[in-house]
Every structure is written in C-alpha cells, then in structure tokens.
Design an enzyme around this catalytic site. Structure first.
Site, PDB file in Angstrom:
ATOM      1  N   TYR A 198       0.134  12.018  15.021  1.00 30.29           N
ATOM      2  CA  TYR A 198       0.761  10.980  14.201  1.00 30.29           C
ATOM      3  C   TYR A 198       1.322   9.866  15.078  1.00 30.29           C
ATOM      4  O   TYR A 198       1.150   8.672  14.785  1.00 30.29           O
ATOM      5  CB  TYR A 198       1.875  11.603  13.359  1.00 30.29           C
ATOM      6  CG  TYR A 198       2.544  10.644  12.408  1.00 30.29           C
ATOM      7  CD1 TYR A 198       1.876  10.148  11.289  1.00 30.29           C
ATOM      8  CD2 TYR A 198       3.872  10.235  12.611  1.00 30.29           C
ATOM      9  CE1 TYR A 198       2.502   9.268  10.411  1.00 30.29           C
ATOM     10  CE2 TYR A 198       4.501   9.372  11.737  1.00 30.29           C
ATOM     11  CZ  TYR A 198       3.805   8.876  10.644  1.00 30.29           C
ATOM     12  OH  TYR A 198       4.428   8.011   9.778  1.00 30.29           O
TER      13      TYR A 198
ATOM     14  N   THR B 269       0.843  -1.199   0.000  1.00 25.70           N
ATOM     15  CA  THR B 269       0.000   0.000   0.000  1.00 25.70           C
ATOM     16  C   THR B 269       0.877   1.248   0.000  1.00 25.70           C
ATOM     17  O   THR B 269       2.049   1.212   0.395  1.00 25.70           O
ATOM     18  CB  THR B 269      -0.942   0.032   1.218  1.00 25.70           C
ATOM     19  OG1 THR B 269      -0.174   0.224   2.415  1.00 25.70           O
ATOM     20  CG2 THR B 269      -1.745  -1.268   1.324  1.00 25.70           C
ATOM     21  N   GLY B 270       0.309   2.355  -0.470  1.00 28.47           N
ATOM     22  CA  GLY B 270       1.079   3.591  -0.555  1.00 28.47           C
ATOM     23  C   GLY B 270       2.284   3.417  -1.454  1.00 28.47           C
ATOM     24  O   GLY B 270       3.382   3.904  -1.165  1.00 28.47           O
ATOM     25  N   ALA B 271       2.066   2.729  -2.592  1.00 24.38           N
ATOM     26  CA  ALA B 271       3.190   2.302  -3.436  1.00 24.38           C
ATOM     27  C   ALA B 271       3.466   3.219  -4.610  1.00 24.38           C
ATOM     28  O   ALA B 271       4.211   2.850  -5.513  1.00 24.38           O
ATOM     29  CB  ALA B 271       2.929   0.881  -3.940  1.00 24.38           C
ATOM     30  N   SER B 272       2.911   4.405  -4.630  1.00 26.02           N
ATOM     31  CA  SER B 272       3.127   5.305  -5.770  1.00 26.02           C
ATOM     32  C   SER B 272       4.428   6.089  -5.661  1.00 26.02           C
ATOM     33  O   SER B 272       4.886   6.674  -6.644  1.00 26.02           O
ATOM     34  CB  SER B 272       1.952   6.274  -5.905  1.00 26.02           C
ATOM     35  OG  SER B 272       1.831   7.078  -4.739  1.00 26.02           O
TER      36      SER B 272
ATOM     37  N   ILE C 290       8.917   4.947   0.147  1.00 27.70           N
ATOM     38  CA  ILE C 290       9.213   3.605   0.652  1.00 27.70           C
ATOM     39  C   ILE C 290       8.321   2.554   0.003  1.00 27.70           C
ATOM     40  O   ILE C 290       8.774   1.450  -0.314  1.00 27.70           O
ATOM     41  CB  ILE C 290       9.072   3.574   2.185  1.00 27.70           C
ATOM     42  CG1 ILE C 290      10.165   4.435   2.836  1.00 27.70           C
ATOM     43  CG2 ILE C 290       9.146   2.138   2.713  1.00 27.70           C
ATOM     44  CD1 ILE C 290       9.973   4.674   4.314  1.00 27.70           C
ATOM     45  N   GLY C 291       7.058   2.882  -0.230  1.00 27.33           N
ATOM     46  CA  GLY C 291       6.145   1.924  -0.849  1.00 27.33           C
ATOM     47  C   GLY C 291       6.575   1.548  -2.247  1.00 27.33           C
ATOM     48  O   GLY C 291       6.620   0.365  -2.609  1.00 27.33           O
TER      49      GLY C 291
END
Length: 236
Positions: A157, A13-16, A19-20
């Site tokens: 956060y 996830t968050g791969a755009s 780190i993703g």
C-alpha cells in the site's frame, strides 16, 4: 448551503462512503455540482439523496476505475454536459493485505497498483483537458503517511501511495507554467473509515476523527491559493 463553489463542477472518486462521501457532501454544501463515482450504485444513490435533501446537486456515475474505457466514457459525458471540470478529487483506493514484502501476493499487488496508481493516471489523462478549461482547475489526491514514511507490513500500500504522490507532483510541475491548474496531496491521517477498520480491527473507532473533518480540510484547501504540489496532513 453556501454559494462559494457556485457553477463549479467537481468529480469525487470512491464517493460511496467514508472520506469520498463526506467530501462530496461538503462540496455540494458549498454550491458545487458533484459527480460521484464508485462501484456500487446503491451506495452512491444514498449519498446523492443526502446531498439533495441538504439542498445540493449531484450526479452519480457507477463505474469500475480499473476499466480505463469507463473513465474515458465518463470524461466524454462530462465534456458534453459541462465542458469543464473545476475540482478532481482522487480518493478511491484499496488497502490490500498487510504483509511482509517477501510475502506480498503478486496477483493482489498487481490489482492494488492498477487501482491505486494506474487508474489515477488514467483519470488525470482523461480529465486534464477539462481541468484546463476551468479558470482554476484543482486536483486533490488522497495519500497516506506510509507513502512518505515506510512502515513494516505496509510495503504494498505504501509503495502505491508513494507512486501516486510522485505522479501527482510530476503532473503539478508539468502544468504549473502553462495553465491555471494546480495539484495538491492530502494525507487524511487517522480517520474513521472502513479501510482503517480493516487495518486496525482492534481500534476503537471513537478515538479517531470523522471523515467530515478531512472533507472540511479539502474544501478549505480548495478555497485558497496554494503552491502546486503542496502536501498537507490533516491533524486530529
């Protein structure tokens, strides 16, 4: 290209970007077929192109993780096409505004927890059965040092990451004696990402490590046996 993860199915996830994206490319380079998710299709397509150009394989799945129904639909699609999930990398998160606890905006706080905690629980719930169908299902959640060590102005956060760590470690305890699934938590430390740039606008990006360093640590963790509930910090 390597075949260490040949026939493995991974979801990041968050791969755009950041780190993703680096983790998706690193897993693909080791032979995994990588399902990459983020909100922006165009950015996902760029990562997919890089993976293909390097000889790997990937499937993009643009979606908003705060929409629980979209996660359920993705799980159904993965079930129909592959029937299992070997690696689930929970990377997507939002920073929110750094502020004193009394000044935290309630609406933003709710949005932050929806993505950083609630969506992560929905992902675990939706892919639990698929992880159990793997001969060695692995869940890796990305956290932050402020999840374990509170810091002024990072309350919102930090609270979300503390909650995520508790959620993942609880899941690890629940499945360790009844399945082959293992879960771990990775603190990437100081890394050159868009989120860090927002948190430290005056910092020279060249003084912190590239996302690929964290990706390599995640791949190394997935290649070895580890005690479920393990928490590692990536130096550098």
């Amino acid at each position: 290209m390597s075949n260490i993860f040949e026939d493995k199915i991974a979801l990041v996830t968050g791969a755009s970007r950041g780190i993703g994206a680096a983790t998706a490319k690193a897993l693909a380079a080791q032979g995994a077929h990588v399902i990459i998710t983020a909100r922006t299709a165009k950015d996902l397509e760029s990562v997919e192109d890089e993976i293909f150009e390097a000889g790997g394989s990937a499937t993009i799945a643009p979606l908003d993780l705060t929409d629980g129904d979209s996660i359920s639909r993705l799980a159904a699609a993965v079930t129909e096409r592959w029937g299992k999930l070997d690696h689930l990398i929970l990377n997507a998160a939002m920073l929110g505004t750094l502020a004193p606890v009394p000044a935290i905006d309630g609406a933003e706080f709710a949005r932050l927890f929806t993505l950083n905690v609630t969506a992560q629980q929905v992902l675990i719930a939706s892919f639990d059965a698929l992880l159990r169908k793997s001969d060695a299902g692995r869940l890796i959640a990305l956290t932050s040092s402020v999840g374990a060590t509170p810091r002024a102005f990072w309350g919102a956060y930090g609270a979300s990451k503390a909650a995520l760590e508790t959620l993942v470690r609880s899941y690890a305890e629940e499945v360790k004696n009844i399945s082959a699934v293992r879960a771990a938590i990775v603190d990437p430390g100081k890394t050159r990402t868009k989120m860090r740039a927002a948190a430290y606008p005056g910092e020279d990006p060249a003084t912190v490590k590239e996302p690929s360093v964290v990706a390599e640590a995640i791949v190394a963790l997935l290649q070895r046996e580890f005690e479920t509930g393990t928490r590692i910090a990536v130096d550098g």
